[in-house]
Design a protein around this motif. Structure first.
Motif, PDB file in Angstrom:
ATOM      1  N   ARG A  33       0.854  -1.191   0.000  1.00 44.96           N
ATOM      2  CA  ARG A  33       0.000   0.000   0.000  1.00 44.96           C
ATOM      3  C   ARG A  33       0.893   1.245   0.000  1.00 44.96           C
ATOM      4  N   ARG A  60       7.731  -0.545   2.314  1.00 53.12           N
ATOM      5  CA  ARG A  60       6.520  -0.141   1.594  1.00 53.12           C
ATOM      6  C   ARG A  60       6.893   0.785   0.442  1.00 53.12           C
ATOM      7  N   THR A  98      -6.183   4.208  -5.192  1.00 53.60           N
ATOM      8  CA  THR A  98      -7.481   3.973  -4.570  1.00 53.60           C
ATOM      9  C   THR A  98      -7.376   3.407  -3.158  1.00 53.60           C
ATOM     10  N   ASP A  99      -6.155   3.099  -2.706  1.00 52.30           N
ATOM     11  CA  ASP A  99      -5.955   2.520  -1.374  1.00 52.30           C
ATOM     12  C   ASP A  99      -4.569   2.954  -0.893  1.00 52.30           C
ATOM     13  N   ASP A 101      -1.956   4.906   2.419  1.00 56.10           N
ATOM     14  CA  ASP A 101      -1.707   5.486   3.725  1.00 56.10           C
ATOM     15  C   ASP A 101      -1.189   6.901   3.486  1.00 56.10           C
ATOM     16  N   ALA A 116      -7.592  12.981   4.707  1.00 59.15           N
ATOM     17  CA  ALA A 116      -8.334  11.876   5.321  1.00 59.15           C
ATOM     18  C   ALA A 116      -9.799  12.239   5.542  1.00 59.15           C
ATOM     19  N   GLY A 122     -12.698   4.718   2.191  1.00 55.60           N
ATOM     20  CA  GLY A 122     -11.848   3.609   1.794  1.00 55.60           C
ATOM     21  C   GLY A 122     -10.543   4.013   1.151  1.00 55.60           C
ATOM     22  N   VAL A 124      -8.132   6.334   2.260  1.00 52.34           N
ATOM     23  CA  VAL A 124      -7.049   6.428   3.226  1.00 52.34           C
ATOM     24  C   VAL A 124      -7.226   5.365   4.299  1.00 52.34           C
ATOM     25  N   HIS A 125      -6.234   4.493   4.394  1.00 54.80           N
ATOM     26  CA  HIS A 125      -6.286   3.374   5.335  1.00 54.80           C
ATOM     27  C   HIS A 125      -5.815   3.787   6.724  1.00 54.80           C
ATOM     28  N   ARG A 126      -4.645   4.405   6.792  1.00 55.41           N
ATOM     29  CA  ARG A 126      -4.085   4.879   8.059  1.00 55.41           C
ATOM     30  C   ARG A 126      -3.414   6.235   7.843  1.00 55.41           C
ATOM     31  N   LEU A 221     -10.340   6.488  11.445  1.00 54.85           N
ATOM     32  CA  LEU A 221      -9.291   5.563  11.038  1.00 54.85           C
ATOM     33  C   LEU A 221      -8.166   5.586  12.069  1.00 54.85           C
ATOM     34  N   LEU A 277       1.731   1.035  10.224  1.00 58.72           N
ATOM     35  CA  LEU A 277       1.067   0.857   8.947  1.00 58.72           C
ATOM     36  C   LEU A 277       0.868  -0.605   8.577  1.00 58.72           C
TER      37      LEU A 277
END
Length: 279
Positions: A33, A60, A98-99, A101, A116, A122, A124-126, A221, A277
């Protein structure tokens, strides 16, 4: 000569939705990610410490970029925080991400929070907020007058950056100088800088910003918030205060560091970020 992967990453460009062209670098561990990183006031793509970038990129994919009208990116320089946020979202969309951090340092930490908050569900994950604030934090101590005097100079030298980013101890100043010399490799080649117009726009954006303090509960999140305990630019109380409002946060304070803690302790901070993360 340099041994840092970040120093050899090529500068790429992607066209934005309004005719602007974003400059960015994308490197690190493919298939993970992406971590999209947002820079400080008056900072550019070349002001990230390569030691930190390499440690993050080992686990990452890392993406750094210049926002609209800043340094190597074209377009109209933002003059509000919302415009900074929209510039970031336009860049992210232009890359087809689309996905992700998101990490932000200083002014970039405010922008990262805005991303964020404004992003489609969906995306921003973290979120990682470094040396920053929610904005509008009640009873936040004001920075010393010397901060505005220093940041307002046409150019900043080593002593200016050491004052702004590192405590006045022998060990901290040595770490600060080491970080500044790591930045030299890119900066001496590129002469990267934020133009006077873009800098005025950033100052106007921060000056008119009302803050995300009343929206912290919307950041549901997971959030990592970190700073140095001796930050003269944004008092470390802001980090503690965010812990009282964020629903799902981890807080880190470095007792021997200031605004540039992430460059003073790149190994430890990268470890914390990578672990956070990966959860």
């Amino acid at each position: 000569m340099t041994t840092y992967l970040a120093d050899s990453a090529e500068t790429r460009h992607v066209d934005g939705p309004d005719g602007e062209r974003f400059a960015y670098r994308r490197f690190g561990r493919e298939g993970t990610r992406p971590l999209v990183m947002h820079m400080r006031l008056r900072g550019t793509i070349d002001h990230w410490d390569p030691a930190l970038l390499d440690l993050l990129a080992a686990e990452r994919e890392v993406i750094i970029f210049d926002n609209r009208g800043t340094n190597f990116s074209t377009g109209k320089p933002p003059v509000t925080v919302d415009e900074l946020v929209q510039g970031s979202l336009a860049f992210i969309s232009s890359l087809g991400l689309t996905d992700i951090d998101v990490l932000g340092w200083s002014m970039g930490g405010i922008v990262a929070q805005g991303v964020a908050l404004a992003a489609a569900p969906g995306l921003v994950h973290r979120l990682v907020v470094a040396g920053s604030s929610a904005g509008g934090v009640p009873d936040l101590p004001a920075p010393p007058e010397r901060v505005a005097q220093t940041t307002g100079k046409p150019d900043n030298g080593d002593d200016d950056f050491l004052y702004l980013f590192f405590p006045e101890t022998e060990k901290a100043r040595a770490a600060g100088l080491a970080s500044l010399r790591r930045l030299d490799h890119r900066l001496k080649q590129s002469n990267a800088a934020v133009s006077a117009d873009a800098f005025r726009g950033q100052l106007a954006a921060l000056g008119s910003f009302k803050g995300y303090w009343d929206r912290q509960e919307e950041l549901t999140l997971p959030v990592l918030v970190a700073n140095g305990a001796h930050d003269v630019m944004i008092h470390a109380y802001a980090t503690y205060a965010m812990s009282q409002r964020l629903p799902d946060a981890k807080i880190i304070l470095y007792s021997d560091a200031g605004h540039g803690f992430l460059f003073q302790h790149p190994e430890d901070f990268a470890h914390e970020v990578n672990r956070f993360l990966s959860l």
